[in-house]
Design an enzyme around this catalytic site. Structure first.
Site, PDB file in Angstrom:
ATOM      1  N   GLU A  49       0.823  -1.209   0.000  1.00  0.00           N
ATOM      2  CA  GLU A  49       0.000   0.000   0.000  1.00  0.00           C
ATOM      3  C   GLU A  49       0.856   1.258   0.000  1.00  0.00           C
ATOM      4  OE1 GLU A  49      -2.996   0.274  -0.683  1.00  0.00           O
ATOM      5  OE2 GLU A  49      -3.499  -1.848  -0.616  1.00  0.00           O
ATOM      6  N   TYR A 132      -7.126   6.482   3.522  1.00  0.00           N
ATOM      7  CA  TYR A 132      -7.205   5.389   2.557  1.00  0.00           C
ATOM      8  C   TYR A 132      -6.392   4.178   2.991  1.00  0.00           C
ATOM      9  CZ  TYR A 132      -5.759   2.281  -1.027  1.00  0.00           C
ATOM     10  OH  TYR A 132      -5.448   1.123  -1.668  1.00  0.00           O
ATOM     11  N   ASP A 150     -10.290   4.955  -2.697  1.00  0.00           N
ATOM     12  CA  ASP A 150      -9.137   5.441  -3.446  1.00  0.00           C
ATOM     13  C   ASP A 150      -9.611   6.043  -4.763  1.00  0.00           C
ATOM     14  OD1 ASP A 150      -9.831   3.221  -4.978  1.00  0.00           O
ATOM     15  OD2 ASP A 150      -7.764   3.027  -5.677  1.00  0.00           O
TER      16      ASP A 150
END
Length: 308
Positions: A49, A132, A150
DNA sequence: CAGGCGTGGCA
DNA sequence: TTGCCAAGCCT
Protein backbone atom coordinates in the site's frame (compact mmCIF):
# COMPACT_ATOMS: atom_id res chain seq x y z
CA UNK A 1 -48.57 -6.11 -6.43
CA UNK A 2 -47.34 -8.62 -3.90
CA UNK A 3 -43.67 -8.41 -4.75
CA UNK A 4 -42.34 -5.36 -2.86
CA UNK A 5 -40.33 -3.80 -5.64
CA UNK A 6 -38.16 -0.91 -4.65
CA UNK A 7 -39.12 2.52 -5.87
CA UNK A 8 -36.72 3.54 -8.62
CA UNK A 9 -35.11 6.28 -6.61
CA UNK A 10 -34.05 3.94 -3.86
CA UNK A 11 -32.82 0.95 -5.85
CA UNK A 12 -29.24 2.12 -5.67
CA UNK A 13 -29.34 3.49 -2.15
CA UNK A 14 -27.45 0.60 -0.60
CA UNK A 15 -25.73 -0.72 -3.70
CA UNK A 16 -27.13 -4.23 -3.36
CA UNK A 17 -27.60 -4.47 -7.11
CA UNK A 18 -23.89 -3.74 -7.60
CA UNK A 19 -22.26 -6.02 -5.04
CA UNK A 20 -22.80 -9.44 -6.56
CA UNK A 21 -21.89 -8.60 -10.19
CA UNK A 22 -18.75 -6.72 -9.18
CA UNK A 23 -17.62 -9.37 -6.72
CA UNK A 24 -18.34 -12.16 -9.22
CA UNK A 25 -16.40 -10.26 -11.86
CA UNK A 26 -13.51 -9.93 -9.40
CA UNK A 27 -13.47 -13.69 -8.79
CA UNK A 28 -12.79 -14.21 -12.48
CA UNK A 29 -10.64 -11.21 -13.30
CA UNK A 30 -8.57 -10.30 -10.26
CA UNK A 31 -4.88 -9.94 -11.03
CA UNK A 32 -2.59 -12.40 -9.33
CA UNK A 33 -0.59 -9.89 -7.29
CA UNK A 34 1.89 -11.03 -4.64
CA UNK A 35 0.38 -8.92 -1.87
CA UNK A 36 -2.91 -10.71 -2.43
CA UNK A 37 -1.39 -14.07 -1.59
CA UNK A 38 -2.19 -15.31 1.91
CA UNK A 39 1.50 -15.60 2.72
CA UNK A 40 2.01 -11.90 2.11
CA UNK A 41 0.54 -11.20 5.53
CA UNK A 42 -0.36 -7.81 6.98
CA UNK A 43 3.18 -6.50 6.60
CA UNK A 44 3.21 -7.40 2.92
CA UNK A 45 -0.13 -5.70 2.44
CA UNK A 46 1.09 -2.63 4.24
CA UNK A 47 4.33 -2.41 2.26
CA UNK A 48 2.40 -2.77 -0.98
CA UNK A 49 0.00 0.00 0.00
CA UNK A 50 2.85 2.41 0.72
CA UNK A 51 4.47 1.63 -2.61
CA UNK A 52 1.22 1.84 -4.55
CA UNK A 53 0.46 5.36 -3.37
CA UNK A 54 0.61 7.19 -6.70
CA UNK A 55 2.80 4.54 -8.33
CA UNK A 56 1.69 1.96 -10.94
CA UNK A 57 1.57 -1.75 -10.10
CA UNK A 58 4.11 -2.75 -12.76
CA UNK A 59 6.78 -0.56 -11.24
CA UNK A 60 6.02 -1.66 -7.70
CA UNK A 61 6.27 -5.41 -8.31
CA UNK A 62 10.07 -5.89 -8.46
CA UNK A 63 10.79 -3.46 -5.60
CA UNK A 64 8.14 -5.10 -3.46
CA UNK A 65 9.70 -8.54 -3.89
CA UNK A 66 13.18 -7.29 -2.98
CA UNK A 67 11.84 -5.34 -0.03
CA UNK A 68 9.99 -8.27 1.52
CA UNK A 69 12.93 -10.59 0.94
CA UNK A 70 15.25 -8.19 2.73
CA UNK A 71 12.88 -7.05 5.48
CA UNK A 72 10.33 -9.84 6.01
CA UNK A 73 9.06 -8.30 9.25
CA UNK A 74 8.63 -4.71 10.46
CA UNK A 75 11.37 -5.22 13.07
CA UNK A 76 13.84 -6.15 10.34
CA UNK A 77 13.31 -2.83 8.63
CA UNK A 78 13.33 -0.89 11.89
CA UNK A 79 16.73 -2.34 12.69
CA UNK A 80 18.24 -0.93 9.50
CA UNK A 81 19.12 2.69 8.84
CA UNK A 82 16.38 4.82 7.28
CA UNK A 83 18.77 5.61 4.43
CA UNK A 84 18.74 1.94 3.48
CA UNK A 85 14.98 2.17 3.05
CA UNK A 86 15.45 5.22 0.84
CA UNK A 87 18.08 3.40 -1.19
CA UNK A 88 15.95 0.27 -1.62
CA UNK A 89 13.03 2.46 -2.65
CA UNK A 90 14.89 2.97 -5.91
CA UNK A 91 13.03 4.98 -8.50
CA UNK A 92 9.50 4.44 -7.24
CA UNK A 93 9.20 8.17 -6.66
CA UNK A 94 8.04 10.20 -3.66
CA UNK A 95 10.90 8.87 -1.52
CA UNK A 96 9.48 10.36 1.66
CA UNK A 97 7.23 7.31 1.55
CA UNK A 98 10.30 5.16 2.19
CA UNK A 99 11.18 7.25 5.21
CA UNK A 100 7.63 7.05 6.52
CA UNK A 101 7.47 3.30 5.97
CA UNK A 102 10.66 2.98 7.97
CA UNK A 103 9.12 5.18 10.65
CA UNK A 104 5.97 3.09 10.64
CA UNK A 105 8.02 -0.09 11.03
CA UNK A 106 9.83 1.48 13.97
CA UNK A 107 6.58 2.47 15.63
CA UNK A 108 5.13 -0.99 15.04
CA UNK A 109 8.20 -2.54 16.62
CA UNK A 110 8.16 -0.24 19.61
CA UNK A 111 4.45 0.16 20.24
CA UNK A 112 2.76 -2.89 18.77
CA UNK A 113 5.10 -5.74 19.55
CA UNK A 114 6.25 -5.99 15.96
CA UNK A 115 2.82 -6.79 14.53
CA UNK A 116 0.96 -4.53 12.12
CA UNK A 117 -1.95 -3.22 14.21
CA UNK A 118 -5.44 -4.40 13.34
CA UNK A 119 -7.20 -1.31 14.61
CA UNK A 120 -8.02 1.40 12.09
CA UNK A 121 -7.20 4.23 14.51
CA UNK A 122 -3.86 2.70 15.40
CA UNK A 123 -3.02 2.28 11.72
CA UNK A 124 -4.00 5.87 11.07
CA UNK A 125 -1.59 7.03 13.76
CA UNK A 126 1.40 5.56 11.91
CA UNK A 127 3.50 7.84 9.70
CA UNK A 128 2.58 7.69 6.03
CA UNK A 129 -0.81 6.11 6.70
CA UNK A 130 -3.84 8.24 5.94
CA UNK A 131 -7.53 7.50 5.67
CA UNK A 132 -7.21 5.39 2.56
CA UNK A 133 -4.23 3.27 3.60
CA UNK A 134 -5.62 2.61 7.08
CA UNK A 135 -8.85 1.34 5.58
CA UNK A 136 -7.01 -0.67 2.92
CA UNK A 137 -4.77 -2.48 5.40
CA UNK A 138 -7.63 -3.15 7.79
CA UNK A 139 -9.76 -4.47 4.95
CA UNK A 140 -7.26 -6.36 2.80
CA UNK A 141 -5.05 -7.72 5.55
CA UNK A 142 -7.63 -8.30 8.27
CA UNK A 143 -10.90 -8.63 6.40
CA UNK A 144 -12.56 -5.78 8.23
CA UNK A 145 -15.47 -3.68 7.01
CA UNK A 146 -14.26 -0.26 5.94
CA UNK A 147 -14.99 2.16 3.13
CA UNK A 148 -11.82 1.94 1.05
CA UNK A 149 -11.99 5.08 -1.02
CA UNK A 150 -9.14 5.44 -3.45
CA UNK A 151 -9.03 7.13 -6.83
CA UNK A 152 -10.30 3.98 -8.58
CA UNK A 153 -13.28 3.52 -6.32
CA UNK A 154 -14.10 7.19 -6.45
CA UNK A 155 -14.22 7.03 -10.23
CA UNK A 156 -16.39 3.90 -10.24
CA UNK A 157 -18.85 5.51 -7.83
CA UNK A 158 -18.84 8.79 -9.73
CA UNK A 159 -19.86 6.97 -12.87
CA UNK A 160 -21.99 4.08 -11.71
CA UNK A 161 -23.91 5.95 -9.01
CA UNK A 162 -23.58 9.69 -9.53
CA UNK A 163 -23.58 9.56 -13.30
CA UNK A 164 -20.60 11.81 -13.96
CA UNK A 165 -17.36 11.02 -15.73
CA UNK A 166 -14.95 12.01 -12.99
CA UNK A 167 -15.09 12.52 -9.23
CA UNK A 168 -14.23 15.91 -7.69
CA UNK A 169 -10.56 16.86 -7.42
CA UNK A 170 -10.56 16.41 -3.66
CA UNK A 171 -12.51 13.74 -1.80
CA UNK A 172 -15.74 15.18 -0.46
CA UNK A 173 -17.90 14.35 2.52
CA UNK A 174 -20.60 13.28 0.10
CA UNK A 175 -18.28 10.70 -1.42
CA UNK A 176 -17.39 9.28 1.99
CA UNK A 177 -21.03 9.10 2.91
CA UNK A 178 -21.85 7.33 -0.33
CA UNK A 179 -18.99 4.87 0.13
CA UNK A 180 -20.24 4.00 3.61
CA UNK A 181 -23.80 3.63 2.37
CA UNK A 182 -22.68 1.26 -0.38
CA UNK A 183 -20.71 -0.95 2.00
CA UNK A 184 -22.21 -4.43 2.31
CA UNK A 185 -23.36 -5.16 5.87
CA UNK A 186 -21.47 -8.43 6.13
CA UNK A 187 -17.81 -7.97 7.05
CA UNK A 188 -16.37 -10.54 4.68
CA UNK A 189 -18.51 -9.35 1.78
CA UNK A 190 -17.51 -5.76 2.51
CA UNK A 191 -13.84 -6.69 2.27
CA UNK A 192 -14.39 -8.43 -1.05
CA UNK A 193 -16.40 -5.47 -2.30
CA UNK A 194 -13.59 -3.08 -1.41
CA UNK A 195 -11.02 -5.06 -3.38
CA UNK A 196 -13.41 -5.77 -6.24
CA UNK A 197 -14.62 -2.22 -6.77
CA UNK A 198 -11.04 -0.98 -6.71
CA UNK A 199 -9.95 -3.59 -9.24
CA UNK A 200 -12.86 -2.68 -11.50
CA UNK A 201 -11.66 0.91 -11.54
CA UNK A 202 -8.09 -0.17 -12.21
CA UNK A 203 -8.85 -2.57 -15.07
CA UNK A 204 -12.15 -1.59 -16.70
CA UNK A 205 -13.55 1.69 -15.43
CA UNK A 206 -10.30 3.50 -16.12
CA UNK A 207 -9.74 7.25 -16.32
CA UNK A 208 -9.19 7.09 -20.06
CA UNK A 209 -10.31 4.48 -22.60
CA UNK A 210 -12.71 2.78 -20.24
CA UNK A 211 -14.03 -0.53 -21.57
CA UNK A 212 -17.69 -0.55 -20.67
CA UNK A 213 -18.36 -3.68 -22.73
CA UNK A 214 -16.35 -5.61 -20.18
CA UNK A 215 -18.03 -4.00 -17.19
CA UNK A 216 -20.30 -6.19 -15.06
CA UNK A 217 -22.52 -3.23 -14.09
CA UNK A 218 -22.65 -1.28 -17.33
CA UNK A 219 -26.40 -1.94 -17.57
CA UNK A 220 -26.89 -0.23 -14.20
CA UNK A 221 -24.25 2.46 -14.58
CA UNK A 222 -25.79 5.94 -14.32
CA UNK A 223 -23.08 7.51 -16.46
CA UNK A 224 -23.39 4.86 -19.16
CA UNK A 225 -27.17 5.10 -19.16
CA UNK A 226 -26.90 8.87 -19.55
CA UNK A 227 -24.82 8.43 -22.68
CA UNK A 228 -21.44 8.95 -21.04
CA UNK A 229 -21.50 12.75 -21.00
CA UNK A 230 -18.13 14.48 -20.90
CA UNK A 231 -16.85 15.96 -17.68
CA UNK A 232 -18.06 19.48 -17.02
CA UNK A 233 -16.09 22.07 -15.16
CA UNK A 234 -12.43 22.92 -14.76
CA UNK A 235 -9.91 20.30 -15.73
CA UNK A 236 -7.61 18.94 -13.10
CA UNK A 237 -4.60 21.18 -12.78
CA UNK A 238 -1.79 19.48 -14.61
CA UNK A 239 1.22 18.81 -12.45
CA UNK A 240 4.31 20.38 -13.88
CA UNK A 241 7.61 18.71 -13.35
CA UNK A 242 10.35 19.87 -15.71
CA UNK A 243 12.42 22.57 -14.10
CA UNK A 244 10.82 22.28 -10.67
CA UNK A 245 12.47 21.67 -7.34
CA UNK A 246 11.02 18.19 -7.46
CA UNK A 247 13.09 17.35 -10.48
CA UNK A 248 16.24 18.72 -8.84
CA UNK A 249 15.52 16.79 -5.65
CA UNK A 250 15.13 13.65 -7.69
CA UNK A 251 18.47 14.15 -9.40
CA UNK A 252 20.25 14.88 -6.14
CA UNK A 253 18.80 11.87 -4.41
CA UNK A 254 19.64 9.63 -7.35
CA UNK A 255 23.32 10.45 -6.90
CA UNK A 256 23.17 9.64 -3.20
CA UNK A 257 21.28 6.39 -3.78
CA UNK A 258 23.88 5.19 -6.21
CA UNK A 259 26.76 5.84 -3.83
CA UNK A 260 27.82 2.77 -1.86
CA UNK A 261 26.56 2.67 1.73
CA UNK A 262 29.08 4.30 4.03
CA UNK A 263 30.58 6.30 1.20
CA UNK A 264 29.51 9.94 1.54
CA UNK A 265 29.22 12.06 -1.57
CA UNK A 266 31.10 15.37 -1.88
CA UNK A 267 29.10 18.49 -2.59
CA UNK A 268 30.94 18.87 -5.89
CA UNK A 269 29.32 15.68 -7.18
CA UNK A 270 25.89 16.99 -6.23
CA UNK A 271 26.59 20.33 -7.87
CA UNK A 272 26.85 18.62 -11.24
CA UNK A 273 23.20 17.56 -11.37
CA UNK A 274 21.81 21.10 -11.77
CA UNK A 275 23.33 24.25 -13.16
CA UNK A 276 21.33 26.86 -11.26
CA UNK A 277 22.95 27.26 -7.81
CA UNK A 278 20.07 28.90 -5.96
CA UNK A 279 17.53 26.27 -6.89
CA UNK A 280 20.09 23.53 -6.37
CA UNK A 281 20.82 24.72 -2.85
CA UNK A 282 17.14 25.08 -2.06
CA UNK A 283 16.45 21.55 -3.24
CA UNK A 284 19.29 20.12 -1.17
CA UNK A 285 18.15 22.06 1.89
CA UNK A 286 14.68 20.66 1.39
CA UNK A 287 15.98 17.11 1.25
CA UNK A 288 17.94 17.68 4.45
CA UNK A 289 15.00 19.17 6.30
CA UNK A 290 12.84 16.29 5.11
CA UNK A 291 15.35 13.86 6.59
CA UNK A 292 16.11 12.29 3.24
CA UNK A 293 19.70 13.53 3.21
CA UNK A 294 22.19 13.77 6.04
CA UNK A 295 24.86 16.47 5.91
CA UNK A 296 28.29 15.57 7.24
CA UNK A 297 31.36 17.70 7.99
CA UNK A 298 33.58 18.77 5.10
CA UNK A 299 30.70 19.30 2.65
CA UNK A 300 29.87 15.62 2.46
CA UNK A 301 26.37 14.16 2.18
CA UNK A 302 24.80 10.75 2.52
CA UNK A 303 21.46 9.03 2.91
CA UNK A 304 20.34 9.18 6.55
CA UNK A 305 22.24 6.72 8.73
CA UNK A 306 20.93 7.82 12.10
CA UNK A 307 17.66 6.49 13.38
CA UNK A 308 15.27 9.13 14.61
C1' DC B 1 -7.24 23.11 1.79
C1' DA B 2 -4.29 23.99 -2.06
C1' DG B 3 0.02 22.95 -3.08
C1' DG B 4 4.28 20.26 -2.65
C1' DC B 5 6.13 15.95 -3.30
C1' DG B 6 9.12 11.54 -8.14
C1' DT B 7 9.09 8.84 -11.90
C1' DG B 8 8.20 6.62 -16.22
C1' DG B 9 4.98 4.86 -19.70
C1' DC B 10 1.80 5.74 -23.10
C1' DA B 11 -1.43 8.12 -26.51
C1' DT C 1 6.46 15.87 -28.46
C1' DT C 2 3.75 17.05 -24.71
C1' DG C 3 0.18 16.06 -21.51
C1' DC C 4 -1.93 12.94 -18.67
C1' DC C 5 -2.02 9.45 -15.52
C1' DA C 6 -0.70 5.95 -11.60
C1' DA C 7 -3.96 1.92 -4.73
C1' DG C 8 -2.09 9.49 -1.26
C1' DC C 9 -0.04 11.90 2.58
C1' DC C 10 1.18 15.97 4.98
C1' DT C 11 1.19 20.83 6.18
Amino acid sequence: MTAPTNPPHTTSANGEHLHAPVIDWFEDNARDLPWRHPDAGPWGVMVSEFMLQQTPVTRVLPVYEQWLARWPRPADLAQDAPGEAVRAWGRLGYPRRALRLHGAATAITERHGGDVPTDHAQLLALPGIGEYTAAAVASFAYGQRHAVLDTNVRRVFARAVTGVQYPPNATTAAERKLARALLPPDEQTAARWAAASMELGALVCTAKNETCHRCPISAQCAWNLAGKPDHEGPARRAQTYAGTDRQVRGKLLAVLREAAPGTPVPQSALDRVWHEPVQRARALDGLVSDGLVEPLPDALYQLPATRT
